[in-house]
Structure formats: structure tokens, C-alpha cells
Enzyme design. Sequence first.
Site, mmCIF file in Angstrom:
data_model
loop_
_atom_site.group_PDB
_atom_site.id
_atom_site.type_symbol
_atom_site.label_atom_id
_atom_site.label_comp_id
_atom_site.label_asym_id
_atom_site.label_seq_id
_atom_site.Cartn_x
_atom_site.Cartn_y
_atom_site.Cartn_z
ATOM 1 N N GLU A 61 -9.790 -1.791 5.165
ATOM 2 C CA GLU A 61 -10.447 -1.489 6.425
ATOM 3 C C GLU A 61 -11.700 -2.366 6.592
ATOM 4 O O GLU A 61 -12.164 -2.982 5.617
ATOM 5 C CB GLU A 61 -10.828 -0.002 6.443
ATOM 6 C CG GLU A 61 -9.647 0.957 6.254
ATOM 7 C CD GLU A 61 -8.783 1.133 7.506
ATOM 8 O OE1 GLU A 61 -8.603 0.174 8.282
ATOM 9 O OE2 GLU A 61 -8.267 2.261 7.705
ATOM 10 N N ASP A 97 0.818 -1.214 0.000
ATOM 11 C CA ASP A 97 0.000 0.000 0.000
ATOM 12 C C ASP A 97 0.855 1.269 0.000
ATOM 13 O O ASP A 97 2.082 1.212 0.170
ATOM 14 C CB ASP A 97 -0.976 0.000 1.190
ATOM 15 C CG ASP A 97 -0.332 -0.455 2.506
ATOM 16 O OD1 ASP A 97 0.916 -0.485 2.586
ATOM 17 O OD2 ASP A 97 -1.073 -0.772 3.448
#
Length: 247
Positions: A143, A67
Site C-alpha cells: 500500500e 499475496d
Amino acid sequence: MQLIPTETKDEMARIGAGLFAEQITSKPNSVLGLATGETPRELYGELIGLYDAGALDFSDITTFNLDEYVGLGADHDQSYHYYMHDALFDHINIDPARCHVPDGVAADLAAECAAYDEHIREAGGIDMQLLGIGVNGHIAFNEPGTDFASRTHQVDLTPSTIEVNSQYFTTPEEMPRTALTMGLGSIMDAKRIVLIASGPSKAETLYRAFFEPVTEEVPASILQNHPDVTVIANGEALKVIREKGLL
Ligand code: PGA
């Protein structure tokens, strides 16, 4: 899932690095999935030590990081590009052209995400993926609530992640609110996964991820469906699992 309990963070880093060293030795052109954060830093230090001792050769290794923050270039000291160079790439004989980190300052972020998955495919897929776990159960920046089938995509970070990570920025406002992340589907394609967890803040999450039902509310729980996952955790992170008599 294979669970390797350790007492200290140092031991965790040594064992984790040992698994990556075996992978690199048995397949010198391995494709490695790499992670950032506090926990992997010592593991990278162990790999650098093995390289310095002449035990590892990274010249044919390809890497893909999980990421990157949107808006932070490679020269920003909180970007994951910067972290990887500082923690590993600048200290070993890896070809920088083979080191991939999503480009958070790309002009077309959607195209960057699509191209990232394509590059992983072209490289033959990830042989061994390193993961941390967030206090909210995230893996990479996936998430809670992220689609299990997701590929590399742009995400809005949750208040929990912003709170944990903003400590690394000069002011909390400086921390980007969005990021690019490999998706849960992209991560599950890795042939082998090594997850490392340390500290008391991970104890409840680690229990929920691996001993409670699989749910998109705990993204790491998807790993229960992967055939080759090794979890290395220290005593603090294993507290809840031990209290429940599961170890
Ligand atoms: P940490 O991060 O290693 O800094 O605890 C893990 C994560 O948020 O994925």
C-alpha cells in the site's frame, strides 16, 4: 518501460498471455510470479486455451503468487489459493508442489514471510512477474507508504483496498484487514515484469505511476527503476496518459 496500448480487455489478455507463453516456451523450467484480481483472470484463461491446444507445457514451471489474506485458508472461496486453483492451476499440467502462495493461516506469519523470500531465492529468482495495479497505486498488497526495500511481510490493508475488495465477500466485515505480500524489493528482483491495467479507475494511477516522480506514495512508481517492465493497458486505463499527450 515499454507500453503496449490495447483497445479491449480481451486483446490485453491475449497479448499478456502471449508474453508468458513465449517465456514458458523459451525456458520450460521458468519461475513465474503470478497475481490475482479481476484483470489477470482472462489472461489465465488464454494460457489454459494454449495448453488445451497442446501449445504449452507447464510440467517444469514453478510459480510464486504475490499475496494472500491473513486468516483465509485454501478452501475459502475468496482466498488467493482458491482463486489460483480455480483460475489456472486446476486446468493445466503444473505440479501443485511447485505452486507457491503465501500461507495466510500459518502459525508463525513472520517465519512464513521470511521463508517465502528464501524459497524464491532457492528457485533461482522470478523470471517473469505478472502484476496488476490497485486504484491507490499498490502493487501486490504494498500500500502507499511501503518501504521500497521491503521483502515479503504482513500488511494492514488501507480503506481504499478494503472498499474495492470487500465487494467480493458476502458481507464487507468478512474481508480480512491484513494480508501477507511480497515486498517491493522482492518484486523488483524479478528479471522481467508485465503489468496489466484495465478500466477507468486505473487511468489516473497509471499516469502517476509511470509519468510522475518515483515516490513511496505511489508504490507502482518504483517500477520506473526496473530495467525490463512491459505495461499492457486498455483504452480506458490509458485515458489520462493520452489526454496529456504522452502516448
Ligand atoms: P484488479 O486488481 O485486477 O482486480 O483490478 C489489481 C490490484 O488491486 O492489484
